[in-house]
Each structure stands twice: as C-alpha cells, then as structure tokens.
Design a protein around this motif. Structure first.
Motif, PDB file in Angstrom:
ATOM      1  N   GLU A   1       0.827  -1.206   0.000  1.00 57.89           N
ATOM      2  CA  GLU A   1       0.000   0.000   0.000  1.00 57.89           C
ATOM      3  C   GLU A   1       0.861   1.256   0.000  1.00 57.89           C
ATOM      4  O   GLU A   1       0.584   2.219  -0.720  1.00 57.89           O
ATOM      5  N   ALA A   2       1.932   1.227   0.780  1.00 56.14           N
ATOM      6  CA  ALA A   2       2.826   2.393   0.831  1.00 56.14           C
ATOM      7  C   ALA A   2       3.513   2.589  -0.509  1.00 56.14           C
ATOM      8  O   ALA A   2       3.641   3.710  -1.012  1.00 56.14           O
ATOM      9  N   ASP A   3       3.965   1.472  -1.119  1.00 55.42           N
ATOM     10  CA  ASP A   3       4.642   1.564  -2.408  1.00 55.42           C
ATOM     11  C   ASP A   3       3.688   2.037  -3.486  1.00 55.42           C
ATOM     12  O   ASP A   3       4.076   2.730  -4.420  1.00 55.42           O
ATOM     13  N   ALA A   4       2.415   1.655  -3.370  1.00 53.56           N
ATOM     14  CA  ALA A   4       1.434   2.038  -4.383  1.00 53.56           C
ATOM     15  C   ALA A   4       1.217   3.541  -4.417  1.00 53.56           C
ATOM     16  O   ALA A   4       0.770   4.084  -5.429  1.00 53.56           O
ATOM     17  N   ASP A   5       1.514   4.243  -3.340  1.00 56.38           N
ATOM     18  CA  ASP A   5       1.305   5.690  -3.275  1.00 56.38           C
ATOM     19  C   ASP A   5       2.512   6.477  -3.772  1.00 56.38           C
ATOM     20  O   ASP A   5       2.434   7.698  -3.906  1.00 56.38           O
ATOM     21  N   VAL A   6       3.638   5.815  -4.015  1.00 52.24           N
ATOM     22  CA  VAL A   6       4.840   6.514  -4.468  1.00 52.24           C
ATOM     23  C   VAL A   6       4.752   6.765  -5.972  1.00 52.24           C
ATOM     24  O   VAL A   6       4.489   5.843  -6.756  1.00 52.24           O
ATOM     25  N   ILE A   7       4.956   7.998  -6.391  1.00 51.65           N
ATOM     26  CA  ILE A   7       4.937   8.369  -7.801  1.00 51.65           C
ATOM     27  C   ILE A   7       6.376   8.340  -8.313  1.00 51.65           C
ATOM     28  O   ILE A   7       7.215   9.113  -7.843  1.00 51.65           O
ATOM     29  N   VAL A   8       6.664   7.471  -9.247  1.00 48.96           N
ATOM     30  CA  VAL A   8       8.021   7.299  -9.753  1.00 48.96           C
ATOM     31  C   VAL A   8       8.194   8.105 -11.044  1.00 48.96           C
ATOM     32  O   VAL A   8       7.507   7.844 -12.044  1.00 48.96           O
ATOM     33  N   LEU A   9       9.087   9.071 -11.012  1.00 48.58           N
ATOM     34  CA  LEU A   9       9.428   9.868 -12.194  1.00 48.58           C
ATOM     35  C   LEU A   9      10.806   9.443 -12.674  1.00 48.58           C
ATOM     36  O   LEU A   9      11.786   9.565 -11.949  1.00 48.58           O
ATOM     37  N   SER A  10      10.873   8.947 -13.890  1.00 49.22           N
ATOM     38  CA  SER A  10      12.137   8.551 -14.503  1.00 49.22           C
ATOM     39  C   SER A  10      12.577   9.644 -15.466  1.00 49.22           C
ATOM     40  O   SER A  10      11.757  10.215 -16.199  1.00 49.22           O
ATOM     41  N   CYS A  11      13.882   9.955 -15.454  1.00 49.53           N
ATOM     42  CA  CYS A  11      14.427  11.012 -16.316  1.00 49.53           C
ATOM     43  C   CYS A  11      15.790  10.574 -16.842  1.00 49.53           C
ATOM     44  O   CYS A  11      16.455   9.730 -16.243  1.00 49.53           O
ATOM     45  N   LEU A  12      16.203  11.177 -17.935  1.00 48.43           N
ATOM     46  CA  LEU A  12      17.595  11.062 -18.330  1.00 48.43           C
ATOM     47  C   LEU A  12      18.465  11.617 -17.200  1.00 48.43           C
ATOM     48  O   LEU A  12      18.067  12.531 -16.478  1.00 48.43           O
ATOM     49  N   THR A  13      19.656  11.058 -17.057  1.00 55.11           N
ATOM     50  CA  THR A  13      20.505  11.377 -15.905  1.00 55.11           C
ATOM     51  C   THR A  13      20.743  12.875 -15.742  1.00 55.11           C
ATOM     52  O   THR A  13      20.579  13.439 -14.652  1.00 55.11           O
ATOM     53  N   THR A  14      21.128  13.546 -16.830  1.00 57.51           N
ATOM     54  CA  THR A  14      21.424  14.975 -16.723  1.00 57.51           C
ATOM     55  C   THR A  14      20.158  15.796 -16.536  1.00 57.51           C
ATOM     56  O   THR A  14      20.174  16.813 -15.837  1.00 57.51           O
ATOM     57  N   VAL A  15      19.047  15.361 -17.127  1.00 55.89           N
ATOM     58  CA  VAL A  15      17.774  16.063 -16.919  1.00 55.89           C
ATOM     59  C   VAL A  15      17.403  16.047 -15.442  1.00 55.89           C
ATOM     60  O   VAL A  15      16.934  17.044 -14.888  1.00 55.89           O
ATOM     61  N   LEU A  16      17.635  14.905 -14.787  1.00 55.35           N
ATOM     62  CA  LEU A  16      17.346  14.817 -13.357  1.00 55.35           C
ATOM     63  C   LEU A  16      18.289  15.705 -12.556  1.00 55.35           C
ATOM     64  O   LEU A  16      17.857  16.502 -11.717  1.00 55.35           O
ATOM     65  N   GLY A  17      19.595  15.585 -12.821  1.00 58.10           N
ATOM     66  CA  GLY A  17      20.575  16.298 -12.002  1.00 58.10           C
ATOM     67  C   GLY A  17      20.629  17.788 -12.244  1.00 58.10           C
ATOM     68  O   GLY A  17      20.862  18.568 -11.313  1.00 58.10           O
ATOM     69  N   LYS A  18      20.404  18.204 -13.501  1.00 57.40           N
ATOM     70  CA  LYS A  18      20.591  19.607 -13.851  1.00 57.40           C
ATOM     71  C   LYS A  18      19.294  20.381 -14.097  1.00 57.40           C
ATOM     72  O   LYS A  18      19.325  21.603 -14.206  1.00 57.40           O
ATOM     73  N   TRP A  19      18.173  19.663 -14.166  1.00 56.12           N
ATOM     74  CA  TRP A  19      16.926  20.403 -14.414  1.00 56.12           C
ATOM     75  C   TRP A  19      15.845  20.096 -13.388  1.00 56.12           C
ATOM     76  O   TRP A  19      15.714  20.814 -12.410  1.00 56.12           O
ATOM     77  N   ILE A  20      15.106  19.022 -13.566  1.00 55.16           N
ATOM     78  CA  ILE A  20      13.925  18.825 -12.730  1.00 55.16           C
ATOM     79  C   ILE A  20      14.270  18.584 -11.266  1.00 55.16           C
ATOM     80  O   ILE A  20      13.541  19.010 -10.371  1.00 55.16           O
ATOM     81  N   GLY A  21      15.408  17.941 -11.005  1.00 57.34           N
ATOM     82  CA  GLY A  21      15.799  17.717  -9.616  1.00 57.34           C
ATOM     83  C   GLY A  21      15.980  19.022  -8.855  1.00 57.34           C
ATOM     84  O   GLY A  21      15.708  19.100  -7.646  1.00 57.34           O
ATOM     85  N   ARG A  22      16.430  20.052  -9.547  1.00 56.16           N
ATOM     86  CA  ARG A  22      16.641  21.348  -8.915  1.00 56.16           C
ATOM     87  C   ARG A  22      15.329  22.074  -8.622  1.00 56.16           C
ATOM     88  O   ARG A  22      15.290  23.015  -7.832  1.00 56.16           O
ATOM     89  N   ARG A  23      14.254  21.667  -9.277  1.00 54.73           N
ATOM     90  CA  ARG A  23      12.974  22.355  -9.140  1.00 54.73           C
ATOM     91  C   ARG A  23      12.027  21.679  -8.163  1.00 54.73           C
ATOM     92  O   ARG A  23      10.929  22.178  -7.916  1.00 54.73           O
ATOM     93  N   MET A  24      12.426  20.547  -7.639  1.00 56.41           N
ATOM     94  CA  MET A  24      11.503  19.768  -6.816  1.00 56.41           C
ATOM     95  C   MET A  24      11.094  20.476  -5.531  1.00 56.41           C
ATOM     96  O   MET A  24      10.040  20.188  -4.970  1.00 56.41           O
ATOM     97  N   ARG A  25      11.925  21.386  -5.047  1.00 57.56           N
ATOM     98  CA  ARG A  25      11.538  22.138  -3.839  1.00 57.56           C
ATOM     99  C   ARG A  25      10.249  22.924  -4.088  1.00 57.56           C
ATOM    100  O   ARG A  25       9.396  23.043  -3.200  1.00 57.56           O
ATOM    101  N   ASP A  26      10.087  23.445  -5.318  1.00 54.65           N
ATOM    102  CA  ASP A  26       8.866  24.168  -5.651  1.00 54.65           C
ATOM    103  C   ASP A  26       7.655  23.243  -5.572  1.00 54.65           C
ATOM    104  O   ASP A  26       6.581  23.641  -5.118  1.00 54.65           O
ATOM    105  N   TRP A  27       7.841  21.986  -6.009  1.00 55.74           N
ATOM    106  CA  TRP A  27       6.734  21.035  -5.952  1.00 55.74           C
ATOM    107  C   TRP A  27       6.412  20.660  -4.510  1.00 55.74           C
ATOM    108  O   TRP A  27       5.244  20.638  -4.118  1.00 55.74           O
ATOM    109  N   THR A  28       7.424  20.360  -3.725  1.00 58.30           N
ATOM    110  CA  THR A  28       7.166  19.951  -2.342  1.00 58.30           C
ATOM    111  C   THR A  28       6.546  21.077  -1.531  1.00 58.30           C
ATOM    112  O   THR A  28       5.784  20.821  -0.595  1.00 58.30           O
ATOM    113  N   ASP A  29       6.851  22.319  -1.886  1.00 53.18           N
ATOM    114  CA  ASP A  29       6.196  23.440  -1.214  1.00 53.18           C
ATOM    115  C   ASP A  29       4.700  23.461  -1.530  1.00 53.18           C
ATOM    116  O   ASP A  29       3.881  23.881  -0.703  1.00 53.18           O
TER     117      ASP A  29
END
Length: 314
Positions: free
Chosen positions: A88-116
């Motif tokens: 049940e806990a795993d079913a609630d996790v949203i998994v976002l897959s990205c190219l390595t650099t897209v994660l490290g240099k783009w969307i990963g840097r913006r996640m604070r805006d989402w968590t807010d």
C-alpha cells in the motif's frame, strides 16, 4: 538466547495447523508430504518439545503444539499484514524517470517548488538513460528526449537551446570583441548517445557566426559533466539553457554573446494513465507540464542589445 527455529520448519508447522492434514499442508506449500515431515522433525528438535503426533489416520497437533501454533499463526499473520502495508505504501509513491542529466541539472533542482505545493505527495526520482516500460509499471512518468521513442501517452514538454558559456575566470583580462573570439579559448564538446541523433555542436555554432571552429579540446559523454568542466574553468561549452540557469544566476557561468541554437528535438513527458490514479499524481503531472512550458519560454528568449526580451526562431 536460544536460536530461532528454521523458517521453513515454522512454515511447515503452520501449514499443518491450518489445514489439519499432512497432504493438504504439502499441497499448500507446493512440496511433498515427506518434506513436511522432515521440517516438522527439525522444528521439534529446535524447540525440544513434541508438537505433533499420529492419530491413526495421520498427523495432528498435540495440545502443546496447538498452543504453540496459535502463537505462530499470529506471527505469520503479522508478516502478511506487513507485506500489505508495504504494498500500500509503495502504491502511493509516484516514480518519475528522467535522463541522468535532466534529473541532475533540471527537474531535480525544481523539486523544492513542488514539495512546497504538495508536501504530502511522495515522489521517487530515478535517473536512467534506459527508457523504462511504463506499461509494465517500471515508472509512472518519464521525461525523455527526441521523437524516436513514442509511448502512447505523451506530450511535448519544451524545446531547449544551447549557448556558449564559460566560467568568468576563463575570460578575465581578455577583451572579446565578437563571437568568433570565443573560438580562441579551449572548446568542450558533448558527444551524445547515437540513439538521440546528432546534437548541434561547435561546427553548427560556427556556421551561425560564419566561421569554422577548431576541433574541440575535450569531449564529454554527458552534458552535465561538460557543464561542470566549464564551471571549473576548463573551457567554453555549448550549454543547454535548461541545465545552466542556477549557474548563470550565481555568476558561475557567463554568456559573452547570446547566440543560441535550438536542439533538433523537444523533450517529452510520457506517463502511464493508470499511474495518474495515485494520490497527487494528476497534480504532479500538471506541475511538470507547467515547468516544461516555463522552461520553453526561458530557452527561447534572450536579451537583445537594448535589454529587452526577444523571441528566438525555432
């Protein structure tokens, strides 16, 4: 402390207690009746007590065995409940897959805006250059580049642009009078994976300014690595605007001449429709699309000589 009985022995004992039959216990566990008998002997040896006995028709629990089984049953019930909680806990996790650099240099840097915005949503970020099979649940959403991969549910996210950037220290004390002066400095090249097609490099940028650049001094396989090398003062890199925003704001990188080239393909967002039923998934999906639109505007605009925003041609 006495050692715990073997798990297989406990499973055999529990199966016998639940089914009341050696044959049914064997069927329940997918083993032979002889294997069940062997595990029961191991359990009695481990606990040093008689737990089963023959009643003329087969095996049954002794009174002590019945008492022991009641406790064992609680343990196995707890295992089952724990597994259900985990699923049940795993079913609630949203998994976002990205190219390595897209994660490290783009969307990963913006996640604070989402968590807010949605602090309770549970997101797992996975950097991978291998395209996951969304239909099989390998991920819920995927940010990928290029139109060669066509998941059934996808939309264009943004088109990025590249521009020559370097560390301020690289050009400190040098007077750059025109774009071709950039080519007097070490050039860093990014060699893309062939499956993404050809990326615009220094040759293409040279044609933009009407000259032929010299060969690049260093070649990197990842955009992120080449950008880090430029930050370290190793040379100019054709950096993607999506990947260098914070470095430009912090003054770690500078753009002496804002002459941009669009990438030949857009970035896309793909998703599994079933995954959008997870708590917060639809909101996260909308947020990603909004971030993509915002990045597309940033990547397609530059400051002209008057300081006004000017749209670049695609």
């Amino acid at each position: 402390m006495s050692p715990l009985p073997p798990l297989k022995a406990l499973q055999a004992f529990d199966a016998l207690g639940r089914t009341g039959s050696l044959a049914l216990a064997a069927t329940d566990l997918g083993v032979t009746p002889g294997a069940i008998s062997q595990q029961l002997r191991k359990l009695e040896e481990a606990v040093k007590a008689r737990l089963v006995e023959h009643d003329g028709r087969g095996l049954r629990l002794t009174p002590l065995g019945a008492t022991y089984h009641a406790q064992i049953r609680q343990g196995f019930a707890a295992f089952t409940e724990a597994a259900a909680v985990l699923r049940e806990a795993d079913a609630d996790v949203i998994v976002l897959s990205c190219l390595t650099t897209v994660l490290g240099k783009w969307i990963g840097r913006r996640m604070r805006d989402w968590t807010d915005l949605a602090a309770d949503a549970r997101i797992s970020l996975v950097g991978s250059d291998t395209e996951p099979d969304l239909s099989q649940g390998a991920a819920d959403l995927r940010i990928y580049y290029g139109g060669r991969h066509h998941p059934p549910h996808r939309t264009e996210l943004f088109v990025d642009h590249i521009v020559p950037v370097c560390a301020p220290s690289l050009i400190d004390g040098h007077r750059l009078t025109g774009p071709d002066d950039i080519l007097r400095f070490p050039l860093l090249h990014i060699a893309w994976d062939p499956r993404f097609g050809a990326n615009p490099g220094w040759a293409e940028w040279g044609r933009l300014i009407g000259t032929r650049p010299p060969p690049a001094n260093l070649t990197y396989g990842l955009s992120g690595s080449a950008i880090d090398a430029a930050i370290a003062g190793q040379g100019f890199v054709l950096g993607q605007l999506a990947f260098i925003g914070p470095e430009l704001e912090a003054g770690q990188l500078v753009i002496p001449f804002d002459l941009r080239l669009p990438l030949p393909d857009p970035y896309y967002l793909a998703w599994n429709p079933d995954s959008l039923r997870k708590p917060g998934a639809r909101a996260f999906h909308r947020w990603l699309l909004g971030e993509g639109r915002a990045q597309g505007l940033v990547s397609a605009h530059r400051l002209d000589s008057s300081g006004c925003s000017e749209t670049m041609e695609r």
